[in-house]
Structure formats: structure tokens, C-alpha cells
Design a protein around this motif. Structure first.
Motif, PDB file in Angstrom:
ATOM      1  N   UNK A  33       0.781  -1.304   0.088  1.00 37.62           N
ATOM      2  CA  UNK A  33      -0.192   0.009   0.086  1.00 37.62           C
ATOM      3  C   UNK A  33       0.918   1.172  -0.007  1.00 37.62           C
ATOM      4  N   UNK A  34       1.850   1.242   0.678  1.00 37.32           N
ATOM      5  CA  UNK A  34       2.949   2.156   0.863  1.00 37.32           C
ATOM      6  C   UNK A  34       3.296   2.623  -0.564  1.00 37.32           C
ATOM      7  N   UNK A  35       3.982   1.214  -1.145  1.00 34.49           N
ATOM      8  CA  UNK A  35       4.292   1.545  -2.574  1.00 34.49           C
ATOM      9  C   UNK A  35       3.387   2.115  -3.713  1.00 34.49           C
ATOM     10  N   UNK A  36       2.181   1.514  -3.290  1.00 37.25           N
ATOM     11  CA  UNK A  36       1.134   2.389  -4.343  1.00 37.25           C
ATOM     12  C   UNK A  36       1.299   3.878  -4.174  1.00 37.25           C
ATOM     13  N   UNK A  37       1.376   4.430  -3.024  1.00 37.57           N
ATOM     14  CA  UNK A  37       1.095   5.895  -2.754  1.00 37.57           C
ATOM     15  C   UNK A  37       2.506   6.818  -3.428  1.00 37.57           C
ATOM     16  N   UNK A  38       3.449   5.703  -3.807  1.00 34.98           N
ATOM     17  CA  UNK A  38       4.563   6.593  -4.487  1.00 34.98           C
ATOM     18  C   UNK A  38       4.469   6.943  -5.853  1.00 34.98           C
ATOM     19  N   UNK A  39       4.206   8.181  -6.204  1.00 36.09           N
ATOM     20  CA  UNK A  39       4.171   8.713  -7.571  1.00 36.09           C
ATOM     21  C   UNK A  39       5.408   9.258  -8.256  1.00 36.09           C
ATOM     22  N   UNK A  40       5.740   8.970  -9.514  1.00 37.24           N
ATOM     23  CA  UNK A  40       6.610   9.426 -10.250  1.00 37.24           C
ATOM     24  C   UNK A  40       7.007  10.913 -10.179  1.00 37.24           C
ATOM     25  N   UNK A  41       8.367  11.382  -9.541  1.00 37.85           N
ATOM     26  CA  UNK A  41       8.473  12.725  -9.165  1.00 37.85           C
ATOM     27  C   UNK A  41       8.530  13.614 -10.687  1.00 37.85           C
ATOM     28  N   UNK A  42       8.254  14.872 -10.454  1.00 41.57           N
ATOM     29  CA  UNK A  42       8.230  15.941 -11.624  1.00 41.57           C
ATOM     30  C   UNK A  42       9.737  15.604 -12.283  1.00 41.57           C
ATOM     31  N   UNK A  43       9.491  15.625 -13.573  1.00 45.20           N
ATOM     32  CA  UNK A  43      10.856  15.235 -14.277  1.00 45.20           C
ATOM     33  C   UNK A  43      11.045  16.197 -15.493  1.00 45.20           C
ATOM     34  N   UNK A  44      11.663  17.255 -15.432  1.00 44.88           N
ATOM     35  CA  UNK A  44      12.059  18.255 -16.458  1.00 44.88           C
ATOM     36  C   UNK A  44      13.415  17.928 -17.264  1.00 44.88           C
ATOM     37  N   UNK A  45      13.520  18.822 -17.910  1.00 35.60           N
ATOM     38  CA  UNK A  45      14.981  18.928 -18.608  1.00 35.60           C
ATOM     39  C   UNK A  45      16.015  18.921 -17.672  1.00 35.60           C
ATOM     40  N   UNK A  46      16.000  19.693 -16.698  1.00 35.32           N
ATOM     41  CA  UNK A  46      17.132  19.825 -15.643  1.00 35.32           C
ATOM     42  C   UNK A  46      17.240  18.630 -14.925  1.00 35.32           C
ATOM     43  N   UNK A  47      16.081  18.086 -14.406  1.00 34.16           N
ATOM     44  CA  UNK A  47      16.046  16.576 -13.667  1.00 34.16           C
ATOM     45  C   UNK A  47      16.805  15.540 -14.612  1.00 34.16           C
TER      46      UNK A  47
END
Length: 367
Positions: free
Chosen positions: A189-203
Motif C-alpha cells: 500500500x505504501x508503495x502504491x502511494x509513491x508517484x513519479x517525481x516531476x521530471x523536466x529537462x534539468x532533472x
């Protein structure tokens, strides 16, 4: 403005328009290329059934799936650096292509005056011209395309990482036998709560640098340089076909040499089709090297270089692994190339008309 600069700017403009129109297909195609699925009887560990399903799913259905799970933005991940890369790439390529084309034509005319040749540029010369222009383009712009590939496949990579963590929790519970069902459910359940972090050009740039330093921005340089033969083949077919078409027009009763936009569109499509089919395996290898290496969560899916990628792909996926998503790529690249050629030729014609008008006006004012 020189003809080389005019062709460079026209190529950049045409490339941007073509890229915007076909970008969703390019995103899906990159994901298809980087998806790892074992050949029948292979040893590659792919426990996720959806990976196999996605490989065989049609392009349109994959596009709809991306829209459902990620929104329209998912289809345009990495568009900004891609547009910049396209403008730079096409501008640089067409500029140097025109520079070397002018030199090749001048050499051909000079040879004719000496009694050698008919004054036209041969097929081999077109290949050399396109290869030199393509190599310069690759060396200068590949860091942009490394970032674009990362951004296009980021969500896919994050899903694979999450799948690996889920499998690790279940495997640990199965092996130890000490973890209760409620604890396992809590962890999942904790794993399901994790969402991909914002990912832009600098990232993407930071991630590439942390993984491999400055050299990471030139990942896939070997197959990319070899792939210079793609535009070389493309332009050889295009220029040769265009020359023959103009020659036929020149000998007809009207003596018409102009080629219509539709004919340029069709010639561009045929040229790109031939080039894409012959060089597609290299494109898959390049995408695999430039994508995030944790995408598969398995050492067999990580590549240390071009040769390592080729060997592992043959061993675990078979030869068909080199042709993943080719139908999507053919549609995207052929249509994009056709639009690019058509718009570029029209922009060059517009420039010539404006330049001629300016010279006429200037001469009138001088008189």
C-alpha cells in the motif's frame, strides 16, 4: 543571405513543424524500442505480464493508454528540448549539407570543363556530402537527444522500478515466511502511494550526469554516428529521384522543370522509407543505451556499451528485438520527413522570390 544559411533556416522551420505534428508517435515508438521482452525460451526475467501485452498492442491503443494513465502531457514528454534539438539538428544539418553540396557541384562543373564527367554530382558524392553533414550534426546535438529519450521513457522506467520493488517485497516475504499478510499489504500500500517525481529537462540532465558524468551526454554516440548513413541513404534516394524527375520534365514538350509540393512530399516519403527500414536496428540500440538503465531492474537489461547491448539483445530477445516498433517508426518518420521536405522547399522558394524582389527593387531605386 547565403543559400546554405537559407536552407539551414528552412530546414529548421520544416523540422519544427514536422516534429510537433508527429511527436506523439515518436514518444510511443521510443517506449516500444526500450521495452524488454524475452524471446521464447529465453532466460530474460520479465515477470510483468503487461510488458508482453504492451509489446503486441497496436500503436493507437498504446497512445490511448498513455492518455488514460498520464494525460495528454505524457505524449509530449520532452517536447521542449526536442523542438530545440530539431531546430538545431535540422539547421546544422541543412546548412552544412548545402555548403558541401555547393562544393560538390562546383567540383563536378570543374571536372566537366576538363573533359571528365557530365557536370552532375554522382550518387557516391551525395552519400559523402550527407555523411559529413550528418556526422557534424550528431557530434554537436546528441546531448539534446539523450535528454529527450530520458524524458520520453521516464514514466515507463519509473513503472519498471516500482514493479521491481513490489516483486522484491513479495519475494522477501515468500523466502522468510515470517512477514504477516497485513505487513505485506501495508508495504504494498505504501508503495502504491509513491508517484513519479516531476521530471523536466534539468532533472534529466542531473540524472545523466550523476550516472556517467559528462560522457553520459554522448551515450549511444557509436550507433548514432553509424546511423549517419540513414540521412545519407535518404538524401541519396531523394536527390537522385529529384534529379531524374527534373530531367524528365526538361525534355518534355513544355520544358517544365518545376517540381510540385506533392511530388516533393512523395519523394521525401519514399526516401525516408528506404532509409528507415535499412537502419532501424541501430536506432533501437541507440534508444536502449540512452534510456534510463534501471528500466528493466535486471542486470541482463543493462548495457555497458554498444557491443554489450547488441550481444544481450540477440541472446535474450532474438533478432526481432531489433525491430520493435518499426511500423510506428515508419509511419512517424516517413510522414515527418515528407512534411519537412515539402515545407523546406516552399520556404526556400519563398526566400528566393523575396531575394529576387529585393534585388529588383534595389536596382530600380539605384537607377
Amino acid at each position: 543571405m547565403s543559400s546554405a544559411l537559407a536552407n539551414g533556416l528552412a530546414g529548421a522551420g520544416g523540422g519544427i513543424i514536422a516534429q510537433i505534428i508527429t511527436y506523439p508517435l515518436q514518444t510511443v515508438n521510443t517506449r516500444q524500442q526500450t521495452e524488454r521482452v524475452a524471446k521464447k525460451g529465453g532466460n530474460l526475467l520479465v515477470s510483468d505480464a503487461s510488458a508482453r501485452t504492451q509489446t503486441h498492442r497496436g500503436t493507437l491503443l498504446q497512445i490511448l493508454q498513455v492518455i488514460r494513465s498520464e494525460g495528454w502531457g505524457g505524449l509530449y514528454s520532452g517536447l521542449k528540448p526536442s523542438l530545440f534539438g530539431t531546430a538545431a539538428s535540422q539547421g546544422i544539418y541543412y546548412y552544412f549539407y548545402q555548403v558541401f553540396k555547393n562544393k560538390a557541384e562546383a567540383i563536378a562543373v570543374s571536372r566537366k570543363k576538363k573533359g571528365v564527367g557530365d557536370g552532375t554530382v554522382g550518387m557516391l558524392s551525395w552519400l559523402v556530402v550527407a555523411a559529413i553533414a550528418g556526422s557534424l550534426n550528431v557530434l554537436l546535438t546528441i546531448p539534446i537527444w539523450v535528454l529527450v529519450t530520458r524524458m520520453q521513457t521516464h514514466t515507463q522506467a519509473e513503472k519498471k522500478i516500482m514493479e521491481g520493488k513490489r516483486e522484491a517485497i513479495l519475494r522477501e516475504a515468500s523466502e522468510s515466511g515470517s512477514t504477516g499478510p497485513s505487513t505485506i499489504q501495508d508495504k504494498l500500500a505504501q508503495l502504491e502511494l509513491i508517484r513519479p517525481h516531476p521530471y523536466g529537462t534539468l532533472n534529466a540532465a542531473k540524472e545523466v550526469y550523476c550516472e556517467a558524468g559528462i560522457a553520459g551526454f554522448w551515450k549511444g554516440i557509436i550507433p548514432t554516428l553509424i546511423m549517419v548513413c540513414n540521412p545519407s541513404i535518404q538524401f541519396m534516394i531523394y536527390e537522385t529521384s529529384l534529379k531524374r524527375l527534373r530531367a524528365k520534365r526538361a525534355v518534355n514538350r513544355h520544358g517544365l522543370k518545376n517540381v510540385t509540393s506533392l511530388e516533393v512530399f512523395l519523394l521525401g516519403a519514399v526516401a525516408k522509407l528506404g532509409a528507415t527500414v535499412s537502419t532501424y536496428p541501430l536506432l533501437v540500440v541507440k534508444s536502449r543505451l540512452q534510456a534510463k538503465q534501471e528500466i528493466g531492474g535486471n542486470i541482463a537489461l543493462r548495457y555497458t556499451g554498444t557491443l554489450d547491448a547488441i550481444i544481450k539483445m540477440i541472446r535474450y530477445e532474438g533478432l526481432r528485438g531489433f525491430y520493435k516498433g518499426m511500423s510506428t517508426k515508419i509511419v512517424q518518420s516517413v510522414f515527418a520527413a515528407s512534411v519537412l521536405f515539402m515545407i523546406k522547399e516552399e520556404l526556400v522558394k519563398a526566400y528566393l522570390v523575396l531575394a529576387h524582389g529585393s534585388r529588383t527593387l534595389l536596382s530600380t531605386l539605384v537607377k
